[in-house]
Design an enzyme around this catalytic site. Sequence first.
Site, PDB file in Angstrom:
ATOM      1  CG  ASP A 116      -2.066  -1.037   1.019  1.00 60.37           C
ATOM      2  OD1 ASP A 116      -2.577  -1.163  -0.110  1.00 60.37           O
ATOM      3  OD2 ASP A 116      -2.410  -1.719   2.003  1.00 60.37           O
ATOM      4  CG  ASP A 174      -7.312  -4.078  -3.688  1.00 66.65           C
ATOM      5  OD1 ASP A 174      -7.609  -5.138  -4.277  1.00 66.65           O
ATOM      6  OD2 ASP A 174      -7.886  -3.706  -2.664  1.00 66.65           O
TER       7      ASP A 174
HETATM    8  N1  GLY Z   1      -7.490  -1.828  -0.883  1.00 69.05           N
HETATM    9  C1  GLY Z   1      -8.456  -2.272   0.029  1.00 69.05           C
HETATM   10  C2  GLY Z   1      -9.842  -2.029  -0.400  1.00 69.05           C
HETATM   11  O1  GLY Z   1     -10.111  -1.615  -1.509  1.00 69.05           O
HETATM   12  O2  GLY Z   1     -10.728  -2.241   0.429  1.00 69.05           O
END
Ligand code: GLY
Length: 400
Positions: A116, A174
């Site tokens: 992230d 993601d």
């Molecule tokens: N990246 C985590 C979500 O989209 O909940």
Amino acid sequence: MKISKILLLTISVLTLNSCYAKQKSTQSIVEKSLKFSTEQSMILYRSIEKMPDKLPRTMNSDGGLVTSNDKWWTSGFFPGTLWYLYQYSNDEKVKSAAREITQRVKKQQYTTDNHDVGFMINCSFGNAYKLAALAPDKAVIINAARSLSTRFNVKIGCIKSWDKKEWEYPVIIDNMMNLELLCEATRLSGDSSFYKIAVSHADTTLKYHYRPDGSAYHVVNYDTITGGAKAKFNHQGAFDESTWARGQGWGLYGYTMMYRETGKKEYLNHAIKIANLLINYPNLPEDKIPYWDFNAPNIPNELKDASAGAIMASALIELSTFVPKDLSAKYLSIAEQQIRSLSSDKYLAKKGKNAGFILKHSVGFMAKDSEVDAPLTYADYYYVEAMLRYKNLLNATDDK
Ligand code: GLY
């Protein structure tokens, strides 16, 4: 002239007029909503100004603000929203708020225990550098790309998303979003290794994450010996074969952005495939804000996810600039509808309410009952981004 030709011409003129009228009215909605977003975000900023190291995260059921520390994956979105709103408002107070809050995320440039870091640093420092071009911000972006690159495995061809005991090498859809940081870092440093990692990750994800219809699994767990996929499933979706809405948004945005960065036609074609699946999905509601999962079991009695709608809108606006006219008009019209819906009383907060967040009604993690039907910083970020993209696109068209 034959009657049929006159009829066709009249229909074309009427359609053009109605598109133009819709654009004009969306433009005025966007202006109003950006002004509101600036005021609301400064209210939110003031509520955490005296809480060093805290960043806004969501609202609790009593209407109170929930904060996070810089390590939480969403820490870069509020700084990024303020940078966008500075771009819109040119207001020095917004700029200094953006600058101050961005510093709270700085340590994350060294994070190597999750993927992230791309979200955290690109949304905050990435936007700071675009708007203010300060050398220290550039160094943070390059350091963050180095940190993210430590998670790349050559055999698999992907960056590892999570360090969790239950899976060997989990990669989530993601993670496509974090590739933008790598491309930017190559531009800023001249080191092409970041860019190569981004391309490899996008190629591998295209091969393993997607079903034939163009929908994505949330997670692929890879085998580090063979480099192939061991398991494909949803962690945040309704069930393993379902189409989790935000995950599709991440993929649509990710491949559109990777086409912008690389010019690779297969990314463009893939983004088009995803877009066409989503905009034609029978379960996509009239207001074009998806349910939290396109296959949630009780549709139409399911919650919508404003964050998925905002991510989709922003991605569709960019994608509309890369495709032929007909498709472009279609994508832009869906994005317009999404912006209009999100700007309506149903989703847009009242000034000073909603704990200072801009949008209501997002879904974080349904199965964990976490941040369900709540405001979320990333919904606000992509909503503001979508409106700026829309405004810039129309201004550019007007200038021609
Ligand atoms: N990246 C985590 C979500 O989209 O909940």
